[in-house]
Design a protein around this motif. Structure first.
Motif, PDB file in Angstrom:
ATOM      1  N   LYS A  47       0.868  -8.233  -6.781  1.00 46.72           N
ATOM      2  CA  LYS A  47      -0.394  -7.226  -7.296  1.00 46.72           C
ATOM      3  C   LYS A  47      -1.391  -7.077  -6.352  1.00 46.72           C
ATOM      4  CE  LYS A  47       0.200  -9.190 -11.804  1.00 46.72           C
ATOM      5  NZ  LYS A  47      -0.139  -9.832 -13.176  1.00 46.72           N
ATOM      6  N   GLN A  48      -1.724  -8.027  -5.353  1.00 47.15           N
ATOM      7  CA  GLN A  48      -2.724  -7.878  -4.460  1.00 47.15           C
ATOM      8  C   GLN A  48      -2.441  -6.768  -3.533  1.00 47.15           C
ATOM      9  OE1 GLN A  48      -3.299 -11.663  -2.528  1.00 47.15           O
ATOM     10  NE2 GLN A  48      -3.911 -12.735  -4.290  1.00 47.15           N
ATOM     11  N   LEU A  49      -1.215  -6.730  -3.177  1.00 48.29           N
ATOM     12  CA  LEU A  49      -0.591  -5.716  -2.161  1.00 48.29           C
ATOM     13  C   LEU A  49      -0.951  -4.298  -2.794  1.00 48.29           C
ATOM     14  CD1 LEU A  49       0.424  -4.632   0.534  1.00 48.29           C
ATOM     15  CD2 LEU A  49       2.740  -5.191  -0.410  1.00 48.29           C
ATOM     16  N   GLU A  50      -0.578  -4.021  -4.152  1.00 48.77           N
ATOM     17  CA  GLU A  50      -0.588  -2.767  -4.956  1.00 48.77           C
ATOM     18  C   GLU A  50      -1.999  -2.696  -4.824  1.00 48.77           C
ATOM     19  OE1 GLU A  50       1.232  -3.487  -8.671  1.00 48.77           O
ATOM     20  OE2 GLU A  50       3.291  -3.385  -7.947  1.00 48.77           O
ATOM     21  N   ASN A  51      -3.110  -3.488  -5.186  1.00 46.94           N
ATOM     22  CA  ASN A  51      -4.592  -3.048  -5.107  1.00 46.94           C
ATOM     23  C   ASN A  51      -4.898  -2.464  -3.722  1.00 46.94           C
ATOM     24  OD1 ASN A  51      -4.709  -3.986  -7.640  1.00 46.94           O
ATOM     25  ND2 ASN A  51      -5.306  -6.012  -7.153  1.00 46.94           N
ATOM     26  N   ARG A  52      -4.435  -3.298  -2.588  1.00 41.78           N
ATOM     27  CA  ARG A  52      -4.615  -2.803  -1.223  1.00 41.78           C
ATOM     28  C   ARG A  52      -3.974  -1.638  -1.099  1.00 41.78           C
ATOM     29  NH1 ARG A  52      -2.668  -7.291   1.787  1.00 41.78           N
ATOM     30  NH2 ARG A  52      -4.268  -8.423   0.545  1.00 41.78           N
ATOM     31  N   VAL A  53      -2.934  -1.084  -1.581  1.00 46.23           N
ATOM     32  CA  VAL A  53      -2.282   0.074  -1.359  1.00 46.23           C
ATOM     33  C   VAL A  53      -3.090   1.219  -2.139  1.00 46.23           C
ATOM     34  CG1 VAL A  53      -0.435   1.496  -2.077  1.00 46.23           C
ATOM     35  CG2 VAL A  53       0.101  -0.541  -1.197  1.00 46.23           C
ATOM     36  N   GLN A  54      -3.812   0.953  -3.126  1.00 46.64           N
ATOM     37  CA  GLN A  54      -4.782   1.838  -3.810  1.00 46.64           C
ATOM     38  C   GLN A  54      -5.961   2.195  -3.243  1.00 46.64           C
ATOM     39  OE1 GLN A  54      -3.982   3.527  -6.611  1.00 46.64           O
ATOM     40  NE2 GLN A  54      -1.868   2.846  -6.587  1.00 46.64           N
ATOM     41  N   GLU A  55      -6.483   1.197  -2.462  1.00 45.65           N
ATOM     42  CA  GLU A  55      -7.656   1.324  -1.587  1.00 45.65           C
ATOM     43  C   GLU A  55      -7.331   2.084  -0.478  1.00 45.65           C
ATOM     44  OE1 GLU A  55      -8.714  -2.646  -0.612  1.00 45.65           O
ATOM     45  OE2 GLU A  55      -9.731  -2.987  -2.732  1.00 45.65           O
ATOM     46  N   TRP A  56      -6.145   1.991  -0.022  1.00 40.28           N
ATOM     47  CA  TRP A  56      -5.616   2.712   1.325  1.00 40.28           C
ATOM     48  C   TRP A  56      -5.283   4.284   0.984  1.00 40.28           C
ATOM     49  CZ3 TRP A  56      -1.306  -1.115   3.067  1.00 40.28           C
ATOM     50  CH2 TRP A  56      -2.001  -2.216   3.540  1.00 40.28           C
ATOM     51  N   LYS A  57      -4.884   4.445  -0.227  1.00 36.97           N
ATOM     52  CA  LYS A  57      -4.580   5.978  -0.839  1.00 36.97           C
ATOM     53  C   LYS A  57      -6.018   6.525  -1.041  1.00 36.97           C
ATOM     54  CE  LYS A  57       0.004   5.187  -3.061  1.00 36.97           C
ATOM     55  NZ  LYS A  57       0.667   5.235  -4.383  1.00 36.97           N
ATOM     56  N   THR A  58      -6.847   5.788  -1.620  1.00 39.87           N
ATOM     57  CA  THR A  58      -8.201   6.364  -1.781  1.00 39.87           C
ATOM     58  C   THR A  58      -8.981   6.835  -0.431  1.00 39.87           C
ATOM     59  OG1 THR A  58      -8.681   5.421  -3.813  1.00 39.87           O
ATOM     60  CG2 THR A  58     -10.542   5.992  -3.024  1.00 39.87           C
ATOM     61  N   GLU A  59      -8.774   6.080   0.415  1.00 41.20           N
ATOM     62  CA  GLU A  59      -9.533   6.079   1.812  1.00 41.20           C
ATOM     63  C   GLU A  59      -8.756   7.500   2.535  1.00 41.20           C
ATOM     64  OE1 GLU A  59     -11.992   5.766   5.155  1.00 41.20           O
ATOM     65  OE2 GLU A  59     -12.071   5.017   3.040  1.00 41.20           O
ATOM     66  N   ALA A  60      -7.288   7.507   2.293  1.00 41.29           N
ATOM     67  CA  ALA A  60      -6.404   8.479   2.924  1.00 41.29           C
ATOM     68  C   ALA A  60      -7.252   9.831   2.100  1.00 41.29           C
ATOM     69  CB  ALA A  60      -5.027   8.535   2.644  1.00 41.29           C
ATOM     70  N   GLU A  61      -7.449   9.838   0.995  1.00 41.18           N
ATOM     71  CA  GLU A  61      -7.764  11.164   0.063  1.00 41.18           C
ATOM     72  C   GLU A  61      -9.164  11.706   0.673  1.00 41.18           C
ATOM     73  OE1 GLU A  61      -7.010   9.987  -3.910  1.00 41.18           O
ATOM     74  OE2 GLU A  61      -4.848  10.141  -3.765  1.00 41.18           O
ATOM     75  N   THR A  62     -10.012  10.601   0.802  1.00 40.87           N
ATOM     76  CA  THR A  62     -11.294  10.784   1.154  1.00 40.87           C
ATOM     77  C   THR A  62     -11.312  11.641   2.494  1.00 40.87           C
ATOM     78  OG1 THR A  62     -12.188   9.009  -0.177  1.00 40.87           O
ATOM     79  CG2 THR A  62     -13.465   9.716   1.586  1.00 40.87           C
ATOM     80  N   LYS A  63     -10.606  11.013   3.393  1.00 38.73           N
ATOM     81  CA  LYS A  63     -10.643  11.587   4.670  1.00 38.73           C
ATOM     82  C   LYS A  63      -9.974  13.197   4.715  1.00 38.73           C
ATOM     83  CE  LYS A  63      -9.890   7.425   7.419  1.00 38.73           C
ATOM     84  NZ  LYS A  63     -11.266   7.431   8.193  1.00 38.73           N
TER      85      LYS A  63
END
Length: 269
Positions: A47-63
């Motif tokens: 679950k912690q890794l999945e939360n981290r992945v969502q943060e990475w996806k959000t950051e990638a989309e923002t860029k």
């Protein structure tokens, strides 16, 4: 998968039974997926890794969204800009886009953070499983244990059935015989073939010691290389920060000039 594993088991059972004079082969298997699903620590870490992945996806989309915004703004201002300013903006956009793509690759690529952390997540549980399997196999006198959900298949085998070293020695001897030319070389090979396993182990130990020292030297060289790369990366980061400041200042000046021109045109009109 099941059929393939059972076929392997059948072949092993037939071959090994003949090799150990009709000794009964005892087999066992595990379901690694079932084990992982029922380990609370693994589920929590997942679950912690999945939360981290969502943060990475959000950051990638923002860029990437920022790159698109810069491209749209340039298209809207293109008629008002000089060729040199257009080229500078296009270069900046290209740089930002490359940074965004590199971020995605570093996070989600084959060697990215996601794959690395996923392996790190599973490894401690796997180690516990392998340790438990070894203990259970020894207690129950199991000769082989398989994982029915894995391509690896066999995860435990009794040492008495390991003929890897014998196979390796046979291959080396065969290869060496094909390369021999002189009588002295052939005589030396025959002496080597007459060595006892203990003598071979002693020679192997010396060779391993030499290899270990070689690896230590290579590790030292690699550590120095990483240190140099780290310094280089720090300098590159400092350079990029200075570059961004310069670009920001240029952007501010250009915006000021554009506003002054617009104000002048309004006054004239």
């Amino acid at each position: 998968m099941k059929k393939r594993i059972f076929s392997i088991v059948a072949i092993l059972a037939i071959s090994l039974t003949s090799a150990v004079a009709q000794k009964s082969i005892r087999l066992g298997y595990i379901d690694m997926e079932y084990i992982l699903e029922n380990v609370p620590e693994y589920q929590e870490a997942t679950k912690q890794l999945e939360n981290r992945v969502q943060e990475w996806k959000t950051e990638a989309e923002t860029k990437m969204r920022k790159v698109e915004e810069m491209r749209t703004r340039l298209d809207n201002e293109r008629a008002l800009l000089t060729k040199e300013l257009i080229e500078e903006k296009e270069e900046e956009i290209s740089f930002m886009e490359q940074q965004a793509l590199e971020y995605q690759q570093n996070r989600f690529g084959p060697n990215g953070d996601y794959m690395i952390q996923k392996k790190q997540l599973v490894r401690p549980i796997q180690d516990q499983v392998f340790s438990a399997v070894q203990q259970i196999a020894e207690n129950r006198n199991l000769d082989f244990v398989f994982d029915r959900t894995s391509d690896i298949g066999m995860i435990y085998a009794d040492k008495q059935y390991d003929v890897s070293e014998l196979v390796l020695r046979t291959i080396k001897r065969t290869a060496n015989r094909e390369q021999l030319e002189s009588k002295e070389e052939i005589t030396e090979m025959e002496k080597a073939e007459e060595r006892t396993p203990e003598q071979e182990d002693a020679i192997t130990e010396r060779e391993q010691l030499v290899e270990q020292r070689k690896n230590e030297r290579e590790a030292f060289i690699e550590a120095k290389k990483r240190e140099r790369d780290s310094i280089k990366a720090a300098r590159q980061k400092e350079f990029e920060e200075r570059r961004q400041k310069i670009l920001a200042e240029r952007e501010r000046k250009r915006d000021s000039i554009l506003k002054a021109r617009e104000k002048k045109n309004d006054t004239i009109n």
